[in-house]
Design a protein around this motif. Structure first.
Motif, PDB file in Angstrom:
ATOM      1  N   PRO A 201     -31.495  87.600  92.856  1.00 38.14           N
ATOM      2  CA  PRO A 201     -30.738  87.537  94.118  1.00 38.14           C
ATOM      3  C   PRO A 201     -31.258  86.500  95.101  1.00 38.14           C
ATOM      4  N   SER A 202     -32.499  86.054  94.942  1.00 37.18           N
ATOM      5  CA  SER A 202     -33.053  85.081  95.888  1.00 37.18           C
ATOM      6  C   SER A 202     -32.558  83.668  95.627  1.00 37.18           C
ATOM      7  N   LEU A 203     -31.738  83.467  94.573  1.00 39.01           N
ATOM      8  CA  LEU A 203     -31.288  82.122  94.206  1.00 39.01           C
ATOM      9  C   LEU A 203     -29.859  81.837  94.679  1.00 39.01           C
ATOM     10  N   ILE A 204     -29.363  82.576  95.634  1.00 39.15           N
ATOM     11  CA  ILE A 204     -27.967  82.418  96.045  1.00 39.15           C
ATOM     12  C   ILE A 204     -27.716  81.045  96.663  1.00 39.15           C
ATOM     13  N   ILE A 205     -28.695  80.486  97.404  1.00 41.08           N
ATOM     14  CA  ILE A 205     -28.512  79.146  97.991  1.00 41.08           C
ATOM     15  C   ILE A 205     -28.402  78.119  96.877  1.00 41.08           C
ATOM     16  N   ASP A 206     -29.228  78.270  95.866  1.00 41.61           N
ATOM     17  CA  ASP A 206     -29.139  77.393  94.702  1.00 41.61           C
ATOM     18  C   ASP A 206     -27.771  77.525  94.038  1.00 41.61           C
ATOM     19  N   GLY A 207     -27.237  78.748  94.010  1.00 42.93           N
ATOM     20  CA  GLY A 207     -25.909  78.964  93.446  1.00 42.93           C
ATOM     21  C   GLY A 207     -24.829  78.228  94.221  1.00 42.93           C
ATOM     22  N   LEU A 208     -24.979  78.183  95.545  1.00 34.67           N
ATOM     23  CA  LEU A 208     -24.013  77.441  96.369  1.00 34.67           C
ATOM     24  C   LEU A 208     -24.046  75.953  96.033  1.00 34.67           C
ATOM     25  N   SER A 209     -25.250  75.399  95.853  1.00 32.20           N
ATOM     26  CA  SER A 209     -25.395  73.986  95.544  1.00 32.20           C
ATOM     27  C   SER A 209     -24.809  73.658  94.168  1.00 32.20           C
ATOM     28  N   SER A 210     -25.143  74.466  93.155  1.00 29.79           N
ATOM     29  CA  SER A 210     -24.638  74.234  91.801  1.00 29.79           C
ATOM     30  C   SER A 210     -23.122  74.387  91.743  1.00 29.79           C
ATOM     31  N   THR A 211     -22.624  75.379  92.452  1.00 33.57           N
ATOM     32  CA  THR A 211     -21.177  75.629  92.429  1.00 33.57           C
ATOM     33  C   THR A 211     -20.407  74.466  93.057  1.00 33.57           C
ATOM     34  N   LEU A 212     -20.883  73.964  94.191  1.00 35.13           N
ATOM     35  CA  LEU A 212     -20.200  72.845  94.833  1.00 35.13           C
ATOM     36  C   LEU A 212     -20.246  71.599  93.944  1.00 35.13           C
ATOM     37  N   ALA A 213     -21.368  71.357  93.271  1.00 34.16           N
ATOM     38  CA  ALA A 213     -21.469  70.204  92.380  1.00 34.16           C
ATOM     39  C   ALA A 213     -20.445  70.312  91.241  1.00 34.16           C
ATOM     40  N   CYS A 214     -20.311  71.500  90.665  1.00 32.78           N
ATOM     41  CA  CYS A 214     -19.343  71.693  89.573  1.00 32.78           C
ATOM     42  C   CYS A 214     -17.905  71.525  90.078  1.00 32.78           C
ATOM     43  N   ILE A 215     -17.634  72.007  91.280  1.00 31.06           N
ATOM     44  CA  ILE A 215     -16.298  71.830  91.868  1.00 31.06           C
ATOM     45  C   ILE A 215     -15.989  70.347  92.035  1.00 31.06           C
ATOM     46  N   LEU A 216     -16.970  69.580  92.516  1.00 26.69           N
ATOM     47  CA  LEU A 216     -16.760  68.139  92.713  1.00 26.69           C
ATOM     48  C   LEU A 216     -16.468  67.444  91.386  1.00 26.69           C
ATOM     49  N   ALA A 217     -17.181  67.841  90.318  1.00 25.96           N
ATOM     50  CA  ALA A 217     -16.952  67.225  89.006  1.00 25.96           C
ATOM     51  C   ALA A 217     -15.544  67.510  88.514  1.00 25.96           C
ATOM     52  N   LEU A 218     -15.108  68.765  88.670  1.00 22.87           N
ATOM     53  CA  LEU A 218     -13.761  69.129  88.212  1.00 22.87           C
ATOM     54  C   LEU A 218     -12.697  68.417  89.052  1.00 22.87           C
ATOM     55  N   GLU A 219     -12.928  68.378  90.340  1.00 22.94           N
ATOM     56  CA  GLU A 219     -11.946  67.766  91.228  1.00 22.94           C
ATOM     57  C   GLU A 219     -11.870  66.254  91.011  1.00 22.94           C
ATOM     58  N   ARG A 220     -13.010  65.636  90.713  1.00 26.44           N
ATOM     59  CA  ARG A 220     -13.012  64.188  90.496  1.00 26.44           C
ATOM     60  C   ARG A 220     -12.079  63.800  89.347  1.00 26.44           C
ATOM     61  N   TRP A 221     -12.069  64.634  88.302  1.00 28.87           N
ATOM     62  CA  TRP A 221     -11.245  64.312  87.124  1.00 28.87           C
ATOM     63  C   TRP A 221     -10.002  65.187  87.043  1.00 28.87           C
ATOM     64  N   LYS A 222      -9.682  65.881  88.189  1.00 27.97           N
ATOM     65  CA  LYS A 222      -8.461  66.688  88.285  1.00 27.97           C
ATOM     66  C   LYS A 222      -8.339  67.651  87.109  1.00 27.97           C
ATOM     67  N   SER A 223      -9.378  68.456  86.955  1.00 22.61           N
ATOM     68  CA  SER A 223      -9.416  69.403  85.846  1.00 22.61           C
ATOM     69  C   SER A 223      -9.773  70.783  86.379  1.00 22.61           C
ATOM     70  N   GLY A 224      -9.287  71.842  85.715  1.00 21.95           N
ATOM     71  CA  GLY A 224      -9.684  73.218  86.006  1.00 21.95           C
ATOM     72  C   GLY A 224      -9.390  73.653  87.416  1.00 21.95           C
ATOM     73  N   GLN A 225      -8.156  73.551  87.853  1.00 29.49           N
ATOM     74  CA  GLN A 225      -7.846  73.899  89.241  1.00 29.49           C
ATOM     75  C   GLN A 225      -8.112  75.370  89.549  1.00 29.49           C
ATOM     76  N   GLU A 226      -7.898  76.246  88.568  1.00 25.57           N
ATOM     77  CA  GLU A 226      -8.197  77.663  88.789  1.00 25.57           C
ATOM     78  C   GLU A 226      -9.704  77.873  88.944  1.00 25.57           C
ATOM     79  N   HIS A 227     -10.482  77.127  88.161  1.00 31.85           N
ATOM     80  CA  HIS A 227     -11.938  77.197  88.301  1.00 31.85           C
ATOM     81  C   HIS A 227     -12.369  76.724  89.692  1.00 31.85           C
ATOM     82  N   VAL A 228     -11.722  75.670  90.175  1.00 31.16           N
ATOM     83  CA  VAL A 228     -12.030  75.150  91.503  1.00 31.16           C
ATOM     84  C   VAL A 228     -11.733  76.204  92.563  1.00 31.16           C
TER      85      VAL A 228
END
Length: 883
Positions: A201-228
């Motif tokens: 549970p102490s890694l939630i800030i890290d989860g926010l960082s990883s999640t935003l990075a993955c969203i940016l990757a998907l959005e850059r290539w217009k993929s996985g809109q439901e995942h976004v």
């Protein structure tokens, strides 16, 4: 040790059919380590003479000795003994049942049922082959052994996302690594996030960082809109947690996360964060950058380059490329390297990322390569937990590889201060020839502060440098002195400021290292402390959290815990046997003698801690008690006539001593000496295959003559010169009868030429000199009141009063440091050495014990100073609740 071949088969058969109870088992346990052919013959005979041995009744007590005696080192001994005990002993089923019962020696909070000496679980399973039942190990040791060579790194969602954003050099509108994009789509957590935060549970800030990075990757290539969409929902629900100071924050989060938010807004992505919060984040980031704008130190530049993915167009990317390593990466960081490739093409950087995906598949770790560092951490953990002897072959194999990297000045070692420091420490302490010249740059504090680790105030790196600085084997290694000086000051300041430390180090770890340098602590105490504090968190954090999977921590902890509990139960029995031995020899009736059985046994157990070292331990402990008695006898317990009478009896050394006219005190002391030395001599002679008793007598006679000289100085009120005092004093300190007989029971054979070799003598002189000086410093006041001179008072006298007590003690401390440094050099030296390393280790371990006993006062004379350590090793159970 005698070499066994097939020609010895009749000897084995004779022992098996001898009619002695447990004849085969006795032979197994006395034939010595390494005689594989011998063990194999015994193994075959265990079936062929089963009826005879069954009639004899396989000696269960001998089996128990095999069960707790380092069986992993002598596996065939253990297998043979187990097979014989199961096949031929009617009492074995009872033994097996009792072995399953939990032992009270382990703390009730531990979830592991641990028995005594018979319950070191090697996870043996039965496999039937023909008519015989064999045993093969499939327990914690084998699982650890299998995984020691393997390293598995957790996939980093954060770094994989940045690699996924790298455009193809041939077609910028397409991803260069589409497999990473697919991995992101396949590895979203049910709550919409990515990362390791689900494991803690102490890694939630890290989860926010990883999640935003993955969203940016998907959005850059217009993929996985439901995942976004699901990812954005996770950010919205948890964004308020970024102000929680109890949570782990990745390195550079305050720069990287706002930078990613800014990038998201630039590509038209709606982030579910209030505009005011976004503005605050960006303002905070800009204020930090502007505040240190005038700071042009290399450490800050390296830090900004390391977190460059959060700075987009703010940086000069060509300038960033100066941090590129030989493998093509920036800081061995896939995310930094990928971010650079999004702004500037570089063939080496692209090849680095391609090589990672060839190795790891569709994802990348957060840092690579790290094999050397992780292997070093594995070995360090194994040693710190006290189970290294079970994996000596595997450890040597790994260190051999790392040593080859060291000699090639491999970048994985040379470019990372912590890895370099740990490699130096472990290689040098394991006998490899490594030069301290590697620390020439690191020894300058400015070099550290101009590095990435210095800018981050990385305490774990400084702690490794501090530990390495203590492994000094030459007075000319001034680079280690400089390194130790600034690293010690840094760590002290870290404690004072109570700054937030990295995950891999805690304040108490720093405090312990500063208070107990490696030459002033005991391995057994270290093992217990490390077991109780091992594996609290199973992850690490750089720019994102990660795990490395090699040895399973639970397997390692279970083995260490069972090993320690097994040893502790043996210690308690041995201490009781020692108490009985003192009474049997009437040593408790000598009113003048200090009763130090617990302290003497503790010094043996803390030195020779493994179960199979029982004979060496008891030799050490009994001789420690006898030297204490004899020392007190020569100091104030006996008259001149009694002292001369005792020496005369030792010189004669025959069975007529009972007819001699001497006092009851002399009879008690000599009787104990005569019986004990002869007993040890017989046992040692059998192991060494030559007569040993005469050497043991000679050791004691030399000691008594040196003690007699000191007694005469006191009786005649003579003042010896300092040189005369020290030449006699290192002998009268009485380590000879403690260390030297124990060497015969350690394992390797010691031919007579080794015992007479200058190296052997020098090892004893150096450790004895350390002991004499330490004892004199702490015993100066007490001995002064008793009218005795020592090296402190003699130095003051020699200076005609111009030197103060404090100045003299500082001078003596320098002499102690010099002797200790030379001692460690001899212990670690391989070329030209004739004394086996296991034997040399005893001299070094005795040096460590002396530093512990005389750290604050005369701990051996004090009735209470060492009681806590004694109880911790022998009596107090482990407190383990995290398994």
């Amino acid at each position: 040790m005698k070499c066994w071949t097939n020609s010895n088969f009749p000897v084995v058969e004779e022992a098996a059919r001898s009619g002695r109870p447990g004849g085969l088992l006795h032979l197994i346990l006395t034939c010595g380590p390494g005689n594989v052919c011998m063990y194999a013959e015994i193994w075959m005979l265990s079936v062929s003479v089963s009826q005879q041995d069954k009639a004899n009744g396989a000696d269960v007590s001998l089996f128990m000795r095999a069960r707790g005696c380092g069986v992993e080192r002598n596996r065939l001994v253990y297998l043979c003994a187990m097979n014989l005990a199961i096949a031929h002993s009617p009492s074995f089923p009872v033994l097996a049942a009792s072995a399953r019962s939990p032992s009270p020696s382990c703390d009730s909070r531990s979830s592991i049922p641990v028995a005594g000496a018979a319950k070191l679980d090697h996870g043996c399973k039965k496999h039937t082959s023909g008519n015989g039942t064999l045993l093969c190990s499939n327990g914690p040791m084998e699982r650890i052994r299998e995984h020691l060579q393997k390293i598995e790194l957790s996939a980093s969602s954060y770094d994989t996302a940045w690699v996924a954003m790298v455009p193809s050099p041939m077609s910028p509108q397409r991803p260069c690594f589409p497999q990473c994009l697919n991995w992101i789509l396949d590895n979203q957590h049910p709550d919409g996030s990515w990362g390791l935060h689900h494991i803690h549970p102490s890694l939630i800030i890290d989860g926010l960082s990883s999640t935003l990075a993955c969203i940016l990757a998907l959005e850059r290539w217009k993929s996985g809109q439901e995942h976004v969409r699901r990812g954005l929902s996770f950010i919205e629900s948890n964004f308020s947690r970024i102000v929680d100071e109890q949570l782990h924050s990745p390195i550079g989060f305050d720069i990287i996360f706002p930078g990613m938010v800014e990038y998201a807004l630039n590509i038209g992505l709606e982030i579910p964060i209030d505009q005011s919060d976004i503005n605050n984040m960006l303002c905070k980031r800009d204020a930090e950058l502007q505040r240190e704008q005038g700071n042009n130190c290399e450490g800050r530049k390296a830090y900004l380059a390391y977190v460059a993915e959060g700075l987009a167009n703010i940086l000069d990317w060509r300038e960033i490329m100066k941090y590129q390593r030989e493998n093509g990466s920036l800081f061995n960081s896939p995310s930094t390297t990928a971010a650079a490739l999004m702004h500037i093409y570089d063939a080496k950087a692209l090849e680095y990322l391609r090589s990672l995906l060839l190795r790891f598949g569709c994802s990348v770790p957060t840092s690579y390569p790290v094999d050397v560092h992780i292997h070093l951490c594995m070995i360090d953990n194994i040693e710190r937990l006290g189970v290294a002897r079970h994996f000596s072959h595997e450890i040597k194999s790994i260190l051999d590889r790392i040593y080859r990297c060291w000699l090639l000045n491999d970048e994985e070692i040379s470019s990372d201060m912590a890895t370099c420091a740990m490699a130096f420490r472990l290689l040098r302490m394991n006998g490899y020839d490594v030069s301290s010249d590697c620390f020439t740059q690191f020894s300058e504090v400015n070099y550290f502060y101009n590095s990435l680790q210095g800018y981050l105030k990385d305490v774990s790196t400084v702690l490794e440098l501090y530990k390495a600085s203590q492994i000094k084997i030459s007075p000319n290694e001034l680079v280690l002195d400089k390194l130790g000086s600034w690293s010690r000051d840094f760590l002290k300041q870290a404690l004072i400021s109570n700054q937030k430390l990295g995950l891999q180090v805690a304040l108490q770890e720093v405090d312990y290292a500063l208070n107990f340098p490696f030459y002033a602590n005991l391995e057994c105490l270290e093992h217990k402390r490390n077991i109780e504090n091992f594996g609290a968190e199973k992850f690490h954090v750089l720019k994102t959290s990660y795990q490395h999977c090699g040895i399973n921590d639970n397997n390692l902890l279970r083995l260490a815990l069972e090993d320690f509990c097994t040893s502790q139960s043996i210690y308690r029995k041995e201490l009781q046997n020692l108490e009985d031995w003192v009474k049997e020899n009437k040593l408790d009736q000598l009113e003048f003698a200090r009763q130090k059985q617990a302290y003497c046994y503790f010094s043996a157990a803390a030195t020779l801690f493994s179960p199979e070292m029982s004979e060496a331990r008891m030799s050490w402990a009994k001789n420690s008690i006898l030297t204490t008695v004899v020392d007190d006898f020569f100091d104030f317990g006996g008259s001149r006539e009694e002292l001369e009478s005792l020496i005369s009896l030792v010189e004669k050394w025959d069975g007529t001593w009972k007819e001699e006219s001497c006092s009851e005190q002399v009879k008690i002391i000599f009787s104990a000496l005569f019986n004990t030395i002869n007993e040890h001599g017989i046992r040692a002679s059998a192991l060494q295959q030559r007569s040993i008793t005469h050497h043991l007598v000679e050791i004691w006679l030399t000691l008594m003559k040196s003690m007699m000289k000191e007694a005469e100085w006191t009786l005649n009120k003579e003042v010896p010169s300092l040189d005369e005092y020290m030449l006699n004093g290192y002998v009268s300190f009485a380590l000879g009868p403690i260390i030297l007989p124990a060497l015969y029971f350690v394992g390797p054979q010691l031919p007579e030429y080794v015992v007479n070799h200058p190296e052997y003598q020098n090892l004893l002189k150096l450790v004895s000199t350390c002991g004499r000086l330490l004892n004199d410093i702490q015993g100066f006041q007490r001995e002064g009141k008793e009218g005795k001179l020592n090296s402190v008072s003699l130095r003051i006298l020699r200076s005609h009063g111009s030197a103060s007590e404090e100045e003299v003690k500082k001078e003596m401390q320098r002499a102690i440091d010099g002797s200790r440094t030379e001692l460690l050099r001899l212990v670690l030296q391989q070329d030209g050495s004739v004394v086996p390393r296991p034997c040399k280790d005893l001299f070094w371990k005795m040096c460590r014990i002396l530093h512990v006993f005389y750290m604050k006062t005369d701990g051996f004379t004090s009735p209470k100073e060492m009681l806590g350590a004694v109880n911790s090793v022998i009596h107090e159970p482990l407190k383990v609740s995290h398994i």
